[in-house]
Design a protein around this motif. Structure first.
Motif, PDB file in Angstrom:
ATOM      1  N   UNK A 146     -15.145 -13.669  -1.873  1.00  0.00           N
ATOM      2  CA  UNK A 146     -16.245 -12.786  -2.302  1.00  0.00           C
ATOM      3  C   UNK A 146     -15.652 -11.518  -2.914  1.00  0.00           C
ATOM      4  N   UNK A 147     -16.419 -10.771  -3.711  1.00  0.00           N
ATOM      5  CA  UNK A 147     -15.905  -9.522  -4.279  1.00  0.00           C
ATOM      6  C   UNK A 147     -15.400  -8.611  -3.154  1.00  0.00           C
ATOM      7  N   UNK A 148     -14.249  -7.987  -3.377  1.00  0.00           N
ATOM      8  CA  UNK A 148     -13.578  -7.128  -2.388  1.00  0.00           C
ATOM      9  C   UNK A 148     -13.135  -7.860  -1.119  1.00  0.00           C
ATOM     10  N   UNK A 189       1.363 -13.102  -9.990  1.00  0.00           N
ATOM     11  CA  UNK A 189       0.424 -14.237 -10.031  1.00  0.00           C
ATOM     12  C   UNK A 189      -0.952 -13.804  -9.558  1.00  0.00           C
ATOM     13  N   UNK A 190      -0.979 -13.025  -8.458  1.00  0.00           N
ATOM     14  CA  UNK A 190      -2.286 -12.623  -7.907  1.00  0.00           C
ATOM     15  C   UNK A 190      -2.921 -11.500  -8.722  1.00  0.00           C
ATOM     16  N   UNK A 196      -6.095  -6.573  -6.796  1.00  0.00           N
ATOM     17  CA  UNK A 196      -5.462  -5.255  -6.887  1.00  0.00           C
ATOM     18  C   UNK A 196      -5.059  -4.842  -5.481  1.00  0.00           C
ATOM     19  N   UNK A 197      -4.430  -3.691  -5.287  1.00  0.00           N
ATOM     20  CA  UNK A 197      -4.081  -3.153  -3.958  1.00  0.00           C
ATOM     21  C   UNK A 197      -3.252  -4.131  -3.127  1.00  0.00           C
TER      22      UNK A 197
END
Ligand SMILES: C[S@@+](CC[C@H](N)C(=O)[O-])C[C@H]1O[C@@H](n2cnc3c(N)ncnc32)[C@H](O)[C@@H]1O
Length: 252
Positions: A146-148, A189-190, A196-197
């Motif tokens: 899911x987002x975040x 890759x990610x 991010x982070x």
């Protein structure tokens, strides 16, 4: 032979390797350095909680899937290419009365059988290095998150240039050596898949401990085979010993 056919043969070979008697003798059911202690640490760093839906990509025999369900009380789905691994994982969850929390699906990371955003967290342990198409794998893991949501990865990494030629064979590939990249390449890759982070931790002691343990067990297996007390068919123990020794040299 078509590329698709060769790829699926390599994936089958990798799954068969991790389902084999020899690997079970060497590693038991936990097929990654650091064992369930490192799995628990990963879950804690990710802040897993009871309400989370978690996916364990390339779960092997389900040890981590079941452990995360037990420790964090969350719903965990394990996915692996190997049908025997999935059967063993289901049996493990049932034995521990956790089949309501830990469930399993057979599948390929390059085409995950889940809808977009189905999970709050995705983990994958010591498996990214075996994935043939790392960009597709990272994309799929991002898609089902899911987002975040949070992605947690533990894996073998290499430093510096490409591995020496003697570590590029098929056994090296499925044993997570030849396909391993630098930590930076995994991050890339990610990042390419939209993450991010990043937080990166070094746990090389866990890897060294595992490889040394495998070397000790290989000697025991060799002795048992030599004494006729164990019949494993025709495993290439010499190649296994050579690989383990080279791994120690490279880690050190
Ligand atoms: C080193 S084992 C790790 C298993 C498990 N994560 C653990 O730590 O116990 C690597 C696993 O990746 C699985 N695997 C390899 N390629 C795969 C793919 N394309 N899709 C799903 N699973 C895959 C293999 O079947 C094997 O169980």
């Amino acid at each position: 032979m078509s590329k698709e056919r060769t790829d699926s043969q390599i994936k089958l070979c990798c799954a068969a390797f991790y389902q084999s008697d020899i690997v079970r003798l060497m590693l038991g059911d936990v097929l990654h350095p650091g064992g369930l202690e490192l799995t628990g640490h990963l879950g804690a760093v990710m802040g897993l909680k009871k309400t989370d839906r978690v996916l364990d990509v390339a779960c092997g025999r389900g040890a981590s899937t079941v452990h995360l369900a037990e420790r964090f009380g969350c719903q965990v789905t394990g996915l692996d290419y190997g049908a025997e691994n999935i059967a063993a994982a289901r049996a493990r969850a049932a034995e521990r009365d956790l089949a309501h929390l830990a469930t399993f699906r057979q599948g390929d990371v390059e085409g995950l059988p889940f809808y977009d955003g189905a999970f709050d967290a995705v983990i994958s342990e010591c498996s990214f290095c075996t994935f043939l198409d790392k960009a597709a794998a990272a994309r799929e893991m991002a898609r089902v998150l899911r987002p975040n949501g949070q992605m947690g990865l533990t894996d073998m990494t290499v430093r510096g240039g490409p591995l020496p030629a003697d570590l590029q064979g098929l056994l090296s590939w499925v044993a997570c050596v030849a396909g391993a990249g630098t930590p930076e390449s995994y991050v890339a890759s990610f990042r390419g898949a939209g993450f991010g982070h990043f937080t990166v931790e070094d746990h090389r002691d866990a890897l060294l401990e595992m490889v040394n343990d495998v070397r000790r067990r290989l000697l025991g297996v060799e002795l048992a085979v030599g004494l006729g007390k164990l019949d494993l068919g025709d495993p290439n123990l010499d190649e296994g010993k050579r690989l383990a020794l080279r791994a120690v040299e490279l880690i050190e």
